[in-house]
Design an enzyme around this catalytic site. Structure first.
Site, short mmCIF file in Angstrom:
data_model
loop_
_atom_site.label_atom_id
_atom_site.label_comp_id
_atom_site.label_asym_id
_atom_site.label_seq_id
_atom_site.Cartn_x
_atom_site.Cartn_y
_atom_site.Cartn_z
N LYS A 1 -30.82 14.88 -31.20
CA LYS A 1 -29.71 14.51 -31.18
C LYS A 1 -28.72 15.00 -30.50
O LYS A 1 -28.31 16.52 -31.80
CB LYS A 1 -29.37 13.96 -32.34
CG LYS A 1 -27.20 13.45 -32.02
CD LYS A 1 -27.03 13.38 -33.88
CE LYS A 1 -27.69 12.49 -34.42
NZ LYS A 1 -26.60 12.12 -36.23
N PHE B 1 -23.42 8.84 -36.40
CA PHE B 1 -24.85 8.55 -37.16
C PHE B 1 -25.21 7.86 -37.18
O PHE B 1 -24.97 6.20 -37.63
CB PHE B 1 -24.74 8.68 -39.21
CG PHE B 1 -24.61 9.27 -39.78
CD1 PHE B 1 -24.92 10.40 -40.01
CD2 PHE B 1 -25.65 8.09 -41.19
CE1 PHE B 1 -26.57 11.00 -41.20
CE2 PHE B 1 -26.51 8.17 -41.59
CZ PHE B 1 -26.88 9.71 -41.89
N VAL B 2 -26.73 7.52 -37.83
CA VAL B 2 -28.37 6.27 -37.58
C VAL B 2 -28.63 6.05 -38.41
O VAL B 2 -28.94 6.99 -39.13
CB VAL B 2 -28.81 6.58 -36.17
CG1 VAL B 2 -28.23 6.42 -34.75
CG2 VAL B 2 -29.62 7.44 -36.11
N ASP C 1 -31.65 16.81 -35.45
CA ASP C 1 -29.69 17.10 -35.24
C ASP C 1 -29.61 18.65 -35.37
O ASP C 1 -29.71 18.59 -34.14
CB ASP C 1 -29.15 16.26 -36.73
CG ASP C 1 -28.42 16.28 -36.43
OD1 ASP C 1 -27.97 16.39 -35.88
OD2 ASP C 1 -27.82 15.98 -38.04
N GLU D 1 -41.16 14.63 -36.91
CA GLU D 1 -40.02 14.00 -37.32
C GLU D 1 -39.01 12.40 -36.79
O GLU D 1 -39.60 12.03 -35.94
CB GLU D 1 -39.04 15.51 -37.19
CG GLU D 1 -37.71 15.19 -37.93
CD GLU D 1 -37.51 14.70 -39.51
OE1 GLU D 1 -38.12 14.40 -40.30
OE2 GLU D 1 -36.84 15.44 -40.18
N ASP D 2 -38.51 11.42 -37.85
CA ASP D 2 -37.24 11.37 -37.24
C ASP D 2 -36.31 11.62 -37.08
O ASP D 2 -36.28 10.71 -35.46
CB ASP D 2 -36.73 10.41 -38.79
CG ASP D 2 -35.57 11.10 -39.57
OD1 ASP D 2 -36.37 12.68 -39.47
OD2 ASP D 2 -35.61 10.28 -40.55
N ARG E 1 -33.01 2.55 -44.71
CA ARG E 1 -34.61 2.83 -44.05
C ARG E 1 -35.55 1.87 -43.80
O ARG E 1 -35.66 1.75 -43.13
CB ARG E 1 -35.31 3.44 -45.28
CG ARG E 1 -34.53 4.71 -45.35
CD ARG E 1 -35.65 5.51 -46.43
NE ARG E 1 -35.22 7.22 -46.86
CZ ARG E 1 -34.54 7.98 -46.57
NH1 ARG E 1 -35.37 8.37 -45.19
NH2 ARG E 1 -34.41 9.17 -47.19
N GLY F 1 -37.85 10.39 -43.62
CA GLY F 1 -37.01 9.55 -42.68
C GLY F 1 -38.43 9.08 -41.79
O GLY F 1 -37.95 7.96 -41.30
P1 IMP Z 1 -30.94 18.42 -38.61
O1 IMP Z 1 -31.75 19.50 -40.26
O2 IMP Z 1 -29.85 18.58 -38.47
O3 IMP Z 1 -32.07 19.23 -37.68
O4 IMP Z 1 -31.45 17.24 -39.39
C1 IMP Z 1 -33.16 16.64 -40.35
C2 IMP Z 1 -32.62 15.88 -40.90
O5 IMP Z 1 -31.09 14.83 -41.05
C3 IMP Z 1 -33.45 14.54 -40.54
O6 IMP Z 1 -34.22 14.61 -40.93
C4 IMP Z 1 -32.79 13.44 -40.77
O7 IMP Z 1 -33.19 12.63 -42.14
C5 IMP Z 1 -31.60 13.39 -41.01
N1 IMP Z 1 -30.26 13.31 -39.72
C6 IMP Z 1 -29.87 14.07 -39.08
N2 IMP Z 1 -29.17 12.99 -38.26
C7 IMP Z 1 -29.50 12.04 -38.96
C8 IMP Z 1 -28.56 10.33 -38.62
O8 IMP Z 1 -28.17 10.01 -37.83
N3 IMP Z 1 -28.82 9.30 -39.59
C9 IMP Z 1 -29.85 9.79 -40.69
N4 IMP Z 1 -30.31 11.44 -40.59
C10 IMP Z 1 -30.11 12.36 -40.20
MG MG Z 2 -34.53 13.06 -43.84
#
Ligand code: IMP
Ligand code: MG
Length: 182
Positions: A130, A151-152, A102, A98-99, A164, A43
């Site tokens: 987020k 969700f983006v 979440d 990181e992108d 992407r 990402g």
């Molecule tokens: P986390 O472990 O839940 O914080 O998620 C992190 C990863 O989930 C990010 O590196 C993204 O790849 C993916 N992710 C979380 N939210 C989104 C979204 O809204 N769109 C696309 N990828 C997401």
């Molecule tokens: Mg990811």
């Protein structure tokens, strides 16, 4: 692809200004130092490519890959390191890129893993935050935008490995993930 986007959140110009601001903060904070910038694949690749070209320090660039998502839009809570950096980071200043942050599951696993290798410092730079869905607390040092719980995709972010390459960040129509991939 375009027809699957409900709303554009950040256009190319918004992203460019945001990346410039983050790079300026990094250039200021690390003046006289040579950090290792670690991008989390996949990402972060577009964001990282833009960010490093505005960093004026003599950085190294490395990549890691972790997986917590399958095909869905919810984090599984299980995180695996699939690709590790090649560089020794002991004594180095590390900036993790990181992108999107979440639930925090991915980074709350990766960050302690990297601290075990004794970097001089370790900071986190995320394009998007987020916070509504946070499960694990993660400290963010450089934050692009805070976004609502939607969700983006685009600018590196995917749904099912698609979108992407969109040059902007947009909200995916829920009908796209309701119907599955094809
Ligand atoms: P986390 O472990 O839940 O914080 O998620 C992190 C990863 O989930 C990010 O590196 C993204 O790849 C993916 N992710 C979380 N939210 C989104 C979204 O809204 N769109 C696309 N990828 C997401
Ligand atoms: Mg990811």
């Amino acid at each position: 692809m375009e027809q699957d986007i409900k709303q554009i959140l950040f256009r190319e110009e918004d992203l460019r200004l945001c990346v410039s601001r983050l790079a300026a903060e990094i250039n200021r904070d690390y003046e006289g130092r040579a950090p290792v910038v670690v991008g989390i694949l996949q990402g972060s690749f577009v964001f990282l490519a833009d960010l490093v070209r505005e960093i004026t320090l003599p950085i190294n660039v490395e990549f890691m890959s972790a997986s917590s998502y399958g095909a869905g839009t919810e984090s599984s809570g299980q995180v695996n390191i699939r690709l590790d950096i090649h560089k020794e980071i002991a004594g180095r200043d590390v900036i993790l890129v990181e992108d999107i942050l979440d639930s925090g599951n991915t980074l709350s696993r990766l960050i302690p893993e990297l601290w075990k290798r004794n970097p001089a410092s370790l900071r986190l730079c995320v394009l998007l935050d987020k916070p509504d869905r946070r499960v694990k607390e993660v400290e963010v040092h450089y934050r692009g935008f805070t976004i609502p719980d939607e969700f983006v995709v685009g600018y590196g972010l995917d749904y099912n490995q698609k979108y992407r390459n969109l040059p902007y960040v947009g909200v995916l129509k829920p009908s796209v993930y309701a119907q599955g991939d094809e």
